[in-house]
Design a protein around this motif. Structure first.
Motif, PDB file in Angstrom:
ATOM      1  N   VAL A   2       1.014  -0.836  -0.076  1.00  0.00           N
ATOM      2  CA  VAL A   2       0.114   0.132  -0.082  1.00  0.00           C
ATOM      3  C   VAL A   2       0.471   1.716   0.236  1.00  0.00           C
ATOM      4  O   VAL A   2       1.800   1.092   0.466  1.00  0.00           O
ATOM      5  CB  VAL A   2      -1.296   0.198   1.560  1.00  0.00           C
ATOM      6  N   GLN A   3       0.255   2.236  -0.906  1.00  0.00           N
ATOM      7  CA  GLN A   3       0.896   3.608  -1.035  1.00  0.00           C
ATOM      8  C   GLN A   3       0.502   4.902  -0.417  1.00  0.00           C
ATOM      9  O   GLN A   3      -0.891   4.594  -0.699  1.00  0.00           O
ATOM     10  CB  GLN A   3       1.711   4.078  -1.864  1.00  0.00           C
ATOM     11  N   ALA A  23      -4.361   9.986  -0.103  1.00  0.00           N
ATOM     12  CA  ALA A  23      -4.280   9.345  -1.627  1.00  0.00           C
ATOM     13  C   ALA A  23      -4.122   7.655  -1.361  1.00  0.00           C
ATOM     14  O   ALA A  23      -2.953   7.904  -0.975  1.00  0.00           O
ATOM     15  CB  ALA A  23      -4.076   9.696  -2.589  1.00  0.00           C
ATOM     16  N   ALA A  24      -4.977   6.971  -1.114  1.00  0.00           N
ATOM     17  CA  ALA A  24      -4.219   5.514  -0.975  1.00  0.00           C
ATOM     18  C   ALA A  24      -3.985   4.387  -2.295  1.00  0.00           C
ATOM     19  O   ALA A  24      -5.224   4.725  -2.715  1.00  0.00           O
ATOM     20  CB  ALA A  24      -4.874   4.414  -0.808  1.00  0.00           C
ATOM     21  N   SER A  25      -3.287   3.621  -2.261  1.00  0.00           N
ATOM     22  CA  SER A  25      -3.097   2.925  -3.941  1.00  0.00           C
ATOM     23  C   SER A  25      -2.098   1.309  -3.142  1.00  0.00           C
ATOM     24  O   SER A  25      -1.997   1.866  -2.196  1.00  0.00           O
ATOM     25  CB  SER A  25      -2.110   4.171  -5.183  1.00  0.00           C
ATOM     26  N   GLY A  26      -2.403   0.515  -4.640  1.00  0.00           N
ATOM     27  CA  GLY A  26      -2.103  -0.569  -3.977  1.00  0.00           C
ATOM     28  C   GLY A  26      -2.383  -2.011  -4.472  1.00  0.00           C
ATOM     29  O   GLY A  26      -3.555  -1.807  -4.599  1.00  0.00           O
ATOM     30  N   ARG A  27      -1.665  -3.023  -4.278  1.00  0.00           N
ATOM     31  CA  ARG A  27      -2.494  -4.100  -4.710  1.00  0.00           C
ATOM     32  C   ARG A  27      -3.024  -5.143  -3.195  1.00  0.00           C
ATOM     33  O   ARG A  27      -4.265  -5.310  -3.964  1.00  0.00           O
ATOM     34  CB  ARG A  27      -0.668  -5.661  -4.928  1.00  0.00           C
ATOM     35  N   SER A  30      -7.002  -4.304  -3.889  1.00  0.00           N
ATOM     36  CA  SER A  30      -7.512  -5.571  -4.854  1.00  0.00           C
ATOM     37  C   SER A  30      -8.438  -6.564  -4.511  1.00  0.00           C
ATOM     38  O   SER A  30      -9.021  -7.528  -4.799  1.00  0.00           O
ATOM     39  CB  SER A  30      -7.011  -5.597  -6.380  1.00  0.00           C
ATOM     40  N   PHE A  34     -10.840  -0.705  -0.297  1.00  0.00           N
ATOM     41  CA  PHE A  34     -10.442  -0.062  -0.157  1.00  0.00           C
ATOM     42  C   PHE A  34     -11.291   0.485   1.060  1.00  0.00           C
ATOM     43  O   PHE A  34     -11.336   0.699   2.561  1.00  0.00           O
ATOM     44  CB  PHE A  34      -9.483   2.034  -0.458  1.00  0.00           C
ATOM     45  N   LYS A  79     -12.041   6.935  -4.619  1.00  0.00           N
ATOM     46  CA  LYS A  79     -11.311   8.312  -5.338  1.00  0.00           C
ATOM     47  C   LYS A  79     -10.747   7.834  -3.759  1.00  0.00           C
ATOM     48  O   LYS A  79      -8.707   8.007  -4.101  1.00  0.00           O
ATOM     49  CB  LYS A  79     -11.515   9.330  -4.537  1.00  0.00           C
ATOM     50  N   ASN A  80     -10.983   6.098  -3.159  1.00  0.00           N
ATOM     51  CA  ASN A  80      -9.077   5.461  -2.372  1.00  0.00           C
ATOM     52  C   ASN A  80      -8.143   6.814  -1.650  1.00  0.00           C
ATOM     53  O   ASN A  80      -7.133   6.450  -1.304  1.00  0.00           O
ATOM     54  CB  ASN A  80      -8.248   4.825  -3.285  1.00  0.00           C
ATOM     55  N   THR A  81      -9.719   7.639  -0.853  1.00  0.00           N
ATOM     56  CA  THR A  81      -9.081   8.875  -0.138  1.00  0.00           C
ATOM     57  C   THR A  81      -9.898   8.885   1.142  1.00  0.00           C
ATOM     58  O   THR A  81     -10.792   8.929   0.880  1.00  0.00           O
ATOM     59  CB  THR A  81      -8.994  10.350  -1.483  1.00  0.00           C
TER      60      THR A  81
END
Length: 129
Positions: A2-3, A23-27, A30, A34, A79-81
């Protein structure tokens, strides 16, 4: 993995407002999504330990007593935020603010840093008197 990337910090005067974003992102998202992750905000002032500010679980919000009634945590799952709206800021709110994402395999209190596996780089908030 996760970033997390925070933004929105700055220099303001006492009584002003700021809204922090993370803001979050990452595998990992999936797999579980989130929206299923508890997200938190912590802060660290110079010379002090990192302290809990707020967290947003699936079903409730948690706040430190020092910010209750002034800060509001929220999220936009599309928005994964996650956000931290900070009103009526005080000089004692001056700190670096960190966004955190929970560790799903961990136990313990959401009020403690150990419950979170991923951290952003921090955004600085300075409140002048």
């Amino acid at each position: 993995q996760v970033q997390l990337v925070e933004s929105g910090g700055g220099l303001v005067q006492a009584g002003d407002s700021l809204r922090l974003s993370c803001a979050a992102s990452g595998r990992a998202f999936s797999t579980y999504g989130f929206s299923t992750y508890t997200m938190g905000w912590f802060r660290q002032a110079p010379g002090k330990e990192r302290e809990f500010v707020a967290a947003l679980t699936w079903s409730r919000t948690l706040y430190a007593d020092s910010v209750k009634g002034r800060f509001t945590i929220s999220r936009d799952n599309a928005k994964n935020t996650v956000y931290l709206q900070m009103n009526s800021l005080k000089p004692e709110d001056t700190a670096v603010y960190y966004c955190a994402c929970e560790c799903k395999s961990c136990s313990g209190s959401y009020y403690l840093p150990g419950r979170y596996a991923y951290w952003g780089q921090g955004t600085r908030v300075t409140v002048s008197s």
